[in-house]
Design an enzyme around this catalytic site. Structure first.
Site, PDB file in Angstrom:
ATOM      1  N   LYS A 186      -5.889  52.256  16.693  1.00 33.51           N
ATOM      2  CA  LYS A 186      -5.426  51.934  17.543  1.00 33.51           C
ATOM      3  C   LYS A 186      -4.264  53.801  18.354  1.00 33.51           C
ATOM      4  O   LYS A 186      -4.684  53.719  19.287  1.00 33.51           O
ATOM      5  CB  LYS A 186      -4.489  51.601  17.055  1.00 33.51           C
ATOM      6  CG  LYS A 186      -4.441  49.779  16.126  1.00 33.51           C
ATOM      7  CD  LYS A 186      -2.654  48.837  15.935  1.00 33.51           C
ATOM      8  CE  LYS A 186      -3.592  47.440  16.387  1.00 33.51           C
ATOM      9  NZ  LYS A 186      -3.854  47.318  14.900  1.00 33.51           N
ATOM     10  N   ASP A 246      -4.656  52.047   4.974  1.00 40.12           N
ATOM     11  CA  ASP A 246      -4.624  52.250   6.241  1.00 40.12           C
ATOM     12  C   ASP A 246      -3.566  51.832   6.800  1.00 40.12           C
ATOM     13  O   ASP A 246      -2.259  51.474   6.808  1.00 40.12           O
ATOM     14  CB  ASP A 246      -4.653  50.069   6.416  1.00 40.12           C
ATOM     15  CG  ASP A 246      -5.714  49.885   7.975  1.00 40.12           C
ATOM     16  OD1 ASP A 246      -5.253  49.990   8.549  1.00 40.12           O
ATOM     17  OD2 ASP A 246      -5.822  48.426   7.799  1.00 40.12           O
ATOM     18  N   PHE A 258      -3.417  43.629   6.958  1.00 35.03           N
ATOM     19  CA  PHE A 258      -3.985  42.890   8.065  1.00 35.03           C
ATOM     20  C   PHE A 258      -5.136  44.045   7.845  1.00 35.03           C
ATOM     21  O   PHE A 258      -4.568  44.955   8.234  1.00 35.03           O
ATOM     22  CB  PHE A 258      -3.600  42.759   9.536  1.00 35.03           C
ATOM     23  CG  PHE A 258      -4.591  42.595   9.932  1.00 35.03           C
ATOM     24  CD1 PHE A 258      -4.788  41.073  10.717  1.00 35.03           C
ATOM     25  CD2 PHE A 258      -5.352  43.601  11.179  1.00 35.03           C
ATOM     26  CE1 PHE A 258      -6.091  40.689  11.724  1.00 35.03           C
ATOM     27  CE2 PHE A 258      -5.888  43.334  12.566  1.00 35.03           C
ATOM     28  CZ  PHE A 258      -6.689  42.327  12.541  1.00 35.03           C
TER      29      PHE A 258
HETATM   30  C1  LIG Z   1      -4.591  46.466  14.153  1.00 39.12           C
HETATM   31  C2  LIG Z   1      -5.045  46.775  13.236  1.00 39.12           C
HETATM   32  C3  LIG Z   1      -6.549  46.743  11.937  1.00 39.12           C
HETATM   33  C4  LIG Z   1      -7.848  46.500  12.820  1.00 39.12           C
HETATM   34  O1  LIG Z   1      -7.909  47.492  13.670  1.00 39.12           O
HETATM   35  P1  LIG Z   1      -8.932  46.797  15.356  1.00 39.12           P
HETATM   36  O2  LIG Z   1      -9.013  48.371  16.075  1.00 39.12           O
HETATM   37  O3  LIG Z   1      -8.356  45.273  15.504  1.00 39.12           O
HETATM   38  O4  LIG Z   1     -10.497  46.486  14.243  1.00 39.12           O
HETATM   39  C5  LIG Z   1      -6.295  47.159  10.795  1.00 39.12           C
HETATM   40  N1  LIG Z   1      -5.616  47.711  10.548  1.00 39.12           N
HETATM   41  C6  LIG Z   1      -3.910  47.516  10.523  1.00 39.12           C
HETATM   42  C7  LIG Z   1      -3.416  47.988   9.473  1.00 39.12           C
HETATM   43  C8  LIG Z   1      -4.339  47.308  11.944  1.00 39.12           C
HETATM   44  O5  LIG Z   1      -2.975  47.052  12.453  1.00 39.12           O
END
Ligand SMILES: *Cc1c(COP(=O)(O)O)cnc(C)c1O
Length: 401
Positions: A252, A223, A138
């Site tokens: 986050k 990420d 994700f």
């Molecule tokens: C939540 C998340 C995102 C997206 O973050 P947003 O602030 O909602 O755009 C991207 N990568 C990972 C691993 C995430 O958990």
């Protein structure tokens, strides 16, 4: 009409129907508790999807935010501001990176990573532009980050997606080796998958990926939007393995509840994003950056990296004990304050069961219940929440059997 229902009706009527939200409308938080519009108190083990790492309304964070709001709230990128510069200094002091680009979310940080990689090779006149990422990953909902996200259900109806992206099974080195070629600019991976079901990669995988990228000349992006900022007991998850990426995205927990995202990279790579190539109006916002600075200070002052690990160990131990002999359980796993309960059944129905017992949890993959408590959650609050989770999961599993 009761306040929860009245407020929920307003949301149902006027917000985009993007989310499945219950009728309990939250109005206040304190530590690891949330309170709805009728004063009902909930134990928060969801942490706002791995955001509220210090719980809610942390006094130090709240006062720093208030003070900054009275001092300077916004300059945009027309000027340096003291808080953004200090935060960039603090973040780079804690990891491999030399430079930071501030934005407002995880998706934006990942977009920046994709643009950086393409521009890096463009400047070198090397025709590399492709991105390889993992299935079940994700990376966010904007088109580039969405295309990198290896989950077809999120792509459906939004095609055509961005050209030049491919996906390989997470943890499968041979598949990655086959996918990365002389057109690959970037390999984008979570050092531990969050939304994909709280998945820890096989031992040695991240180092092998690093070696593969070096051998083939592709850049490597981690990420860390969900697993960074102390979530797993190190400032950054890749530090468990001692493997350094070329770039890393954060969001986050970074602002302790205030929206902020960041892309971090080494100077050699970051320097290609010269004026005119990329920007964000709100990026480096002084209030958001002051919050993130306060977050880092509190985590270190209160030794919360170690505590995050302790919370994780305690949680896993209690869940394993409470769920032993539950046939529908695959596994309890996690690192620090990110724990998954992997079941042989869909877990979404558990959310309501837990909420009725005043405990809040989240779903990761369809079959994985995810807990992302605050690093400073008091043990008695944690234990009370875990007891509810165990009872709800046991009851659902018994009923399904
Ligand atoms: C939540 C998340 C995102 C997206 O973050 P947003 O602030 O909602 O755009 C991207 N990568 C990972 C691993 C995430 O958990």
């Amino acid at each position: 009409m009761l306040p929860n229902q009245k407020l929920a009706d307003m949301g149902q009527k006027h917000l985009f129907p993007t989310y499945r939200q219950p009728d309990a409308v939250m109005v206040r938080g304190e530590g690891s508790y949330l309170f709805d519009a009728e004063g009902t108190r909930y134990i928060d083990l969801s942490g706002g999807i791995a955001v509220n790492a210090l719980g809610h309304a942390h006094p130090k964070l709240a006062s720093v935010i208030a003070k900054q709001a009275h001092t300077l709230t916004h300059t945009s990128n027309l000027f340096f501001n003291d808080k953004a510069n200090a935060l960039a200094d603090a973040l780079t002091a804690r990891c491999f990176a030399d430079r930071v680009f501030f934005c407002n979310s995880g998706a934006e940080a990942n977009e920046t990573a994709i643009k950086l990689a393409r521009r890096y090779f463009y400047d070198k006149k090397i025709p590399r532009f492709e991105v390889v990422s993992a299935l079940n990953s994700f990376h966010g909902r904007t088109l580039g980050a969405l295309t990198a996200t290896g989950q077809p259900k999120y792509h459906q109806g939004f095609e055509p997606l961005v050209p030049g992206f491919s996906h390989v099974p997470y943890g499968d080195l041979a598949a990655l080796d086959a996918a990365v070629n002389e057109r690959t600019a970037l390999v984008m991976l979570e050092p531990m998958q969050g939304e994909g079901g709280v998945v820890i990669p096989p031992d040695g995988y991240l180092q092998a990926v690093r070696d593969l990228c070096d051998r083939k000349g592709a850049l490597l992006h981690f990420d860390e939007v969900q697993v960074g900022m102390g979530r797993t007991g190190q400032w950054f998850c890749h530090q468990h393995d001692g493997v350094e990426p070329d770039s890393m995205s954060l969001a986050k927990a970074l602002g302790g509840g205030i929206p902020i995202g960041a892309l971090l990279a080494k100077d050699e790579h970051a320097r290609v994003l010269v004026p005119g190539t990329h920007a964000s109006t709100f990026g480096g916002n002084p209030v958001a950056c002051a919050a993130a600075l306060a977050f880092i200070e509190v985590v270190e002052d209160e030794k919360l990296l170690a505590r995050s690990l302790e919370v994780g160990r305690r949680t896993i131990e209690r869940l394993k004990k409470g769920l032993q002999n539950v046939a529908a359980l695959n596994e309890v796993r996690g690192r620090g304050c990110l724990i998954g309960i992997d079941m042989k059944m869909p877990v979404r129905p558990f959310l309501q069961g837990c909420r009725e017992r005043k405990t809040l949890v989240t779903v990761s993959a369809d079959n994985v219940l995810r807990l992302a408590p605050a690093y400073n959650i008091p043990f008695d609050v944690l234990d009370a929440g875990l007891e509810v989770v165990v009872e709800v999961v046991r009851a659902a599993a018994a009923q399904a059997a």
